[in-house]
Write an enzyme that holds these catalytic residues in place. Structure first.
Site, PDB file in Angstrom:
ATOM      1  CB  THR A 181      -0.117   5.831  -9.559  1.00  0.00           C
ATOM      2  OG1 THR A 181      -0.079   7.257  -9.712  1.00  0.00           O
ATOM      3  CG2 THR A 181      -0.103   5.172 -10.930  1.00  0.00           C
TER       4      THR A 181
ATOM      5  CD  GLU B 157      -8.334   7.040   4.314  1.00  0.00           C
ATOM      6  OE1 GLU B 157      -7.290   7.649   4.560  1.00  0.00           O
ATOM      7  OE2 GLU B 157      -8.802   6.939   3.160  1.00  0.00           O
TER       8      GLU B 157
ATOM      9  N   GLY C 154      -8.448   8.422  -2.492  1.00  0.00           N
ATOM     10  CA  GLY C 154      -8.769   9.843  -2.627  1.00  0.00           C
ATOM     11  C   GLY C 154      -9.439  10.351  -1.361  1.00  0.00           C
TER      12      GLY C 154
ATOM     13  CG  ASP D 262       0.442   8.778   0.981  1.00  0.00           C
ATOM     14  OD1 ASP D 262       0.350   8.653  -0.253  1.00  0.00           O
ATOM     15  OD2 ASP D 262      -0.543   8.682   1.745  1.00  0.00           O
TER      16      ASP D 262
ATOM     17  CG  HIS E 154      -7.851   4.094   0.557  1.00  0.00           C
ATOM     18  ND1 HIS E 154      -7.337   3.494  -0.560  1.00  0.00           N
ATOM     19  CD2 HIS E 154      -6.810   4.746   1.151  1.00  0.00           C
ATOM     20  CE1 HIS E 154      -6.047   3.772  -0.640  1.00  0.00           C
ATOM     21  NE2 HIS E 154      -5.700   4.538   0.384  1.00  0.00           N
TER      22      HIS E 154
ATOM     23  CG  ASP F 134      -9.327  11.251  -6.838  1.00  0.00           C
ATOM     24  OD1 ASP F 134     -10.087  11.273  -5.855  1.00  0.00           O
ATOM     25  OD2 ASP F 134      -8.508  12.142  -7.090  1.00  0.00           O
TER      26      ASP F 134
ATOM     27  N   PRO G  80      -4.458   7.116 -12.570  1.00  0.00           N
ATOM     28  CG  PRO G  80      -5.082   5.334 -13.922  1.00  0.00           C
ATOM     29  CD  PRO G  80      -5.234   5.870 -12.538  1.00  0.00           C
ATOM     30  CE  LYS G  81      -2.747  12.080 -10.280  1.00  0.00           C
ATOM     31  NZ  LYS G  81      -1.925  10.855 -10.131  1.00  0.00           N
TER      32      LYS G  81
ATOM     33  CG  HIS H 143      -1.943   1.115   1.233  1.00  0.00           C
ATOM     34  ND1 HIS H 143      -3.233   0.950   1.678  1.00  0.00           N
ATOM     35  CD2 HIS H 143      -1.865   2.416   0.856  1.00  0.00           C
ATOM     36  CE1 HIS H 143      -3.891   2.095   1.582  1.00  0.00           C
ATOM     37  NE2 HIS H 143      -3.072   3.007   1.090  1.00  0.00           N
TER      38      HIS H 143
HETATM   39  C1  6MZ Z   1      -3.716   9.453   3.772  1.00  0.00           C
HETATM   40  N1  6MZ Z   1      -4.610   8.459   3.298  1.00  0.00           N
HETATM   41  C2  6MZ Z   1      -5.097   8.395   2.013  1.00  0.00           C
HETATM   42  N2  6MZ Z   1      -6.424   8.132   1.863  1.00  0.00           N
HETATM   43  C3  6MZ Z   1      -6.991   8.123   0.632  1.00  0.00           C
HETATM   44  N3  6MZ Z   1      -6.314   8.368  -0.501  1.00  0.00           N
HETATM   45  C4  6MZ Z   1      -5.002   8.635  -0.405  1.00  0.00           C
HETATM   46  C5  6MZ Z   1      -4.326   8.634   0.846  1.00  0.00           C
HETATM   47  N4  6MZ Z   1      -3.038   8.892   0.607  1.00  0.00           N
HETATM   48  C6  6MZ Z   1      -2.904   9.055  -0.745  1.00  0.00           C
HETATM   49  N5  6MZ Z   1      -4.097   8.918  -1.353  1.00  0.00           N
HETATM   50  C7  6MZ Z   1      -4.427   9.068  -2.800  1.00  0.00           C
HETATM   51  O1  6MZ Z   1      -3.238   8.928  -3.571  1.00  0.00           O
HETATM   52  C8  6MZ Z   1      -2.998  10.114  -4.356  1.00  0.00           C
HETATM   53  C9  6MZ Z   1      -1.519  10.348  -4.532  1.00  0.00           C
HETATM   54  O2  6MZ Z   1      -0.958   9.341  -5.343  1.00  0.00           O
HETATM   55  P1  6MZ Z   1      -1.242   9.181  -6.908  1.00  0.00           P
HETATM   56  O3  6MZ Z   1      -1.423  10.561  -7.497  1.00  0.00           O
HETATM   57  O4  6MZ Z   1      -2.447   8.328  -7.060  1.00  0.00           O
HETATM   58  O5  6MZ Z   1       0.022   8.527  -7.410  1.00  0.00           O
HETATM   59  C10 6MZ Z   1      -3.715  11.203  -3.574  1.00  0.00           C
HETATM   60  O6  6MZ Z   1      -4.012  12.318  -4.395  1.00  0.00           O
HETATM   61  C11 6MZ Z   1      -4.953  10.469  -3.082  1.00  0.00           C
HETATM   62  O7  6MZ Z   1      -5.917  10.398  -4.124  1.00  0.00           O
HETATM   63 ZN    ZN Z   2      -3.728   4.971   0.979  1.00  0.00          ZN
END
Ligand code: 6MZ
Ligand code: ZN
Length: 361
Positions: A97, A225, A195, A302, A222, A165, A99-100, A13
């Protein structure tokens, strides 16, 4: 901490852009600042800030999105993130990740993922196994290979999860699922729903997630949260995904259901404490699940945003819950059962863990 670094580890994760190095984000911000696209000083103060609430965290993600939505940046970040995980003995990484799409620069969801794949291909410091059907890799029994200088290179298996997202539409979610299905041969092994947890509704994403399920594409959600999303948590548990992330805010009956379901939980200690979802590590639900022998996966979420690493997460779990080296190793090893890669990869990972145990314990 030293032994946590040394142990082979599995990361299931980690969000690509949440794993980017601060130094890289600052460099990208400086470049955009010079071109007048962003205000560097403001961005610098946000990036350098250490403690972030969940709300602030998503403000930072919005900012990171501005900095990194560019093919070259995506490729670079992917390469660096893989090198960083490999340097701390992560032997299998399931990187996720979103996709954007950005028409202004000719970016589609597909070209975004192509840029990620370019990043995987461009890693030189370690040997990256990411194509499931790669015949050369399949025939190779080695976990070490020799580079041009005669120096041994470690190997890391990398597989991708495409994230939906929560701010996206149902159509955009469906596009991501279809892309994931098309890219199975290139190392995409599943989809994720992530997201801002305060955004979006479960029903919006259900058609896309059902489509993924019908096509036997593994799904991670997810879940829990925020404290006020109990209904959604219930729908998620009923949906019965392959794994869930976090599982913080569940009521007693949902907690009982989760344990009964044996759905593996991806635990992100530092992330949960930093965002204030869990007050302190000592209060974390990790230990309850661990004592119940529930499938647990220790992850970073992250590492860039929360200034952590998988070794550090292992160290934190070990010190907070009094788990020894061998217990941590055993817990880390069970992750092999819950990865989405095929049997060949699982077999190689079992060999890596066994040979480490034979040497160390
Ligand atoms: C803290 N807990 C969390 N909860 C939910 N979503 C999270 C997250 N941490 C990260 N992201 C998701 O991952 C994106 C960044 O990576 P990518 O642009 O996808 O590579 C964030 O913009 C969010 O959408
Ligand atoms: Zn996460």
């Amino acid at each position: 901490m030293e032994w946590c670094l040394k142990q082979p580890k599995i990361e299931l994760h980690a969000h690509l852009n949440g794993s980017a190095r601060d130094s890289t984000l600052l460099e990208l911000a400086r470049g955009l600042g010079e071109r007048g696209v962003v205000d560097f000083a403001t961005i610098e103060s946000v990036i350098r800030k250490n403690d972030r609430s969940l709300v602030e965290c998503f403000k930072l993600f919005d900012l990171i999105r501005v900095l990194t939505t560019d093919h070259a940046a995506v490729t670079r970040i992917t390469r660096e993130v893989i090198e960083d995980f490999a340097s701390e003995n992560v032997v299998y990484l399931e990187l996720r990740t979103t996709p954007k799409k950005n028409e202004a620069i000719g970016m589609s969801k597909r070209s975004y993922i192509q840029a990620v794949l370019d990043g995987l291909r461009s890693v030189d410091a370690v040997d990256v196994d990411f194509i499931p059907s790669d015949v050369n890799k399949a025939n190779s029994k080695k976990t070490l290979s020799i580079n041009d200088n005669g120096v041994t290179k470690t190997k890391i298996f990398v597989r991708l999860l495409l994230s939906i997202d929560r701010q996206e539409t149902g159509e955009a979610a469906m596009e991501t699922v279809k892309l994931a299905l098309e890219m199975k041969d290139l190392g995409v092994v599943g989809v994720d729903l992530s997201g801002n947890p305060a955004a979006g509704e479960w029903d919006t994403f259900l058609p896309a997630l059902n489509f993924a399920k019908e096509h036997e594409l593994p799904i991670v959600l997810h879940c829990g949260e925020l404290p006020d999303r109990l209904e959604e948590v219930q729908e998620m548990l009923n949906f019965y995904p392959q794994r869930i992330g976090h599982a913080i805010f569940l009521d007693d009956e949902q907690w009982r259901l989760l344990k009964l379901s044996k759905i593996p939980v991806e635990i992100c200690l530092t992330s949960n404490v930093h965002t204030g979802c869990v007050t302190t590590i000592d209060d974390h639900h990790f230990i309850d699940l661990y004592n119940s022998k529930h499938p647990l996966l220790l992850c970073t979420d992250d590492p860039g945003v929360f200034s952590t690493s998988l070794s550090r997460e292992h160290y934190l779990a070990s010190s907070a819950f009094g788990l020894g080296r061998e217990e941590m190793f055993e817990m880390g090893k069970t992750a092999i059962d819950y990865i989405f890669a095929d049997e060949r990869v699982k077999k190689e990972l079992r060999e890596i863990f066994s040979s480490f145990a034979a040497k160390e314990f």
